[in-house]
Design an enzyme around this catalytic site. Structure first.
Site, mmCIF file in Angstrom:
data_model
loop_
_atom_site.group_PDB
_atom_site.id
_atom_site.type_symbol
_atom_site.label_atom_id
_atom_site.label_comp_id
_atom_site.label_asym_id
_atom_site.label_seq_id
_atom_site.Cartn_x
_atom_site.Cartn_y
_atom_site.Cartn_z
ATOM 1 N N LYS A 1 0.946 -1.182 0.015
ATOM 2 C CA LYS A 1 0.094 -0.093 0.054
ATOM 3 C C LYS A 1 1.060 1.321 0.125
ATOM 4 O O LYS A 1 1.770 1.363 0.927
ATOM 5 C CB LYS A 1 -0.880 -0.211 1.225
ATOM 6 C CG LYS A 1 -2.301 0.578 1.152
ATOM 7 C CD LYS A 1 -3.087 0.209 2.469
ATOM 8 C CE LYS A 1 -4.364 0.904 2.486
ATOM 9 N NZ LYS A 1 -4.712 0.687 3.617
HETATM 10 C C1 E4P Z 1 -8.160 1.600 3.675
HETATM 11 O O1 E4P Z 1 -7.582 1.046 3.125
HETATM 12 C C2 E4P Z 1 -7.977 2.480 4.973
HETATM 13 O O2 E4P Z 1 -7.235 1.460 5.806
HETATM 14 C C3 E4P Z 1 -9.232 2.750 5.681
HETATM 15 O O3 E4P Z 1 -10.367 2.246 4.860
HETATM 16 C C4 E4P Z 1 -9.440 4.079 6.418
HETATM 17 O O4 E4P Z 1 -10.511 4.123 7.027
HETATM 18 P P1 E4P Z 1 -10.777 5.371 8.022
HETATM 19 O O5 E4P Z 1 -11.093 6.659 7.358
HETATM 20 O O6 E4P Z 1 -12.054 4.690 8.836
HETATM 21 O O7 E4P Z 1 -9.635 5.455 8.983
#
Ligand code: E4P
Length: 217
Positions: A81
């Site tokens: 990522k």
């Molecule tokens: C996506 O890959 C992220 O890990 C995640 O969806 C972030 O979500 P949040 O806005 O609830 O922290």
């Protein structure tokens, strides 16, 4: 549409393992687990059959590439990522050339998603909840990205991320998003319905009215 769990908790993954198609993590989720990062990610990869996203923390391309290679060595289903920055997309281009799958994260605009796809990203993650939190329209962004990808035949898959509630999941599916990744609490609600519980309670109460001699069990 595939369902991913957005978590680094082995307990949550274990519980929903048969129902999920993959996992996404981020540094915030990993920090909650109090475990060495690489060891934790490796365990998650063993537990899940589908793709598991783990995020780099370097900000420069060379640093991201070094971390990405370390992560990619952990398992075949590991997806690196990488944030939607110029340095990040340079790393994505390089990794994609080496056949290492990437998920471009922190996507808040259609142009970020367009550049991520052109760099060869396997996945992009628009954060719908964080957009909605600021009175924007996260799903409109998803619709635009999907249309742009369709227009040019990109095979980058859209992971609807930062999902806050099951309506986000429904809307993602209606738009034809490839994947929605969601926290455990949202995933649990996908199947829960009070009318199902009530209906079951009533059926079982009525079943007691069938004479014992007529009941096979
Ligand atoms: C996506 O890959 C992220 O890990 C995640 O969806 C972030 O979500 P949040 O806005 O609830 O922290």
């Amino acid at each position: 549409m595939k369902i991913f769990l957005d978590t680094a908790s082995l307990r949550e993954i274990e519980e929903l393992r048969g129902f999920i198609d993959g996992v996404t993590t981020n540094p915030t989720l990993v920090a909650k687990e109090g475990r060495p990062f690489l060891e934790l990610v490796e365990e998650i990869c063993r537990l899940v059959e589908g793709p598991v996203s783990a995020e780099v923390t370097a900000l420069d391309t060379a640093g991201m590439l070094a971390q990405a290679r370390q992560l990619a060595r952990l398992a075949d289903n590991l997806v690196v990522k990488i944030p939607a920055t110029w340095e990040g997309l340079a790393a994505v281009r390089e990794l994609s050339g080496q056949g290492i799958p990437t998920n471009v994260t922190l996507v808040f605009s259609p142009t970020q998603a367009l550049l991520a796809a052109k760099a060869g990203a396997s996945y992009v993650s628009p954060f719908v909840g964080r957009i909605d939190d600021r009175a924007g329209d996260g799903m409109e962004l998803v619709a635009e990205i999907l249309e742009i990808y369709r227009n040019y035949g990109f095979d980058t898959q859209v992971i609807v991320a930062s999902v806050r509630h099951i309506r986000h999941v429904v809307e993602a599916a209606l738009l034809g998003a490839h994947i929605a990744t969601m926290p455990y609490q949202v995933a649990k609600k996908l199947l829960d319905h009070p009318l199902t519980d009530l209906g079951l309670e009533r059926f079982l109460a009525d079943w007691k009215g069938v004479p014992p001699a007529h009941r096979p069990w």
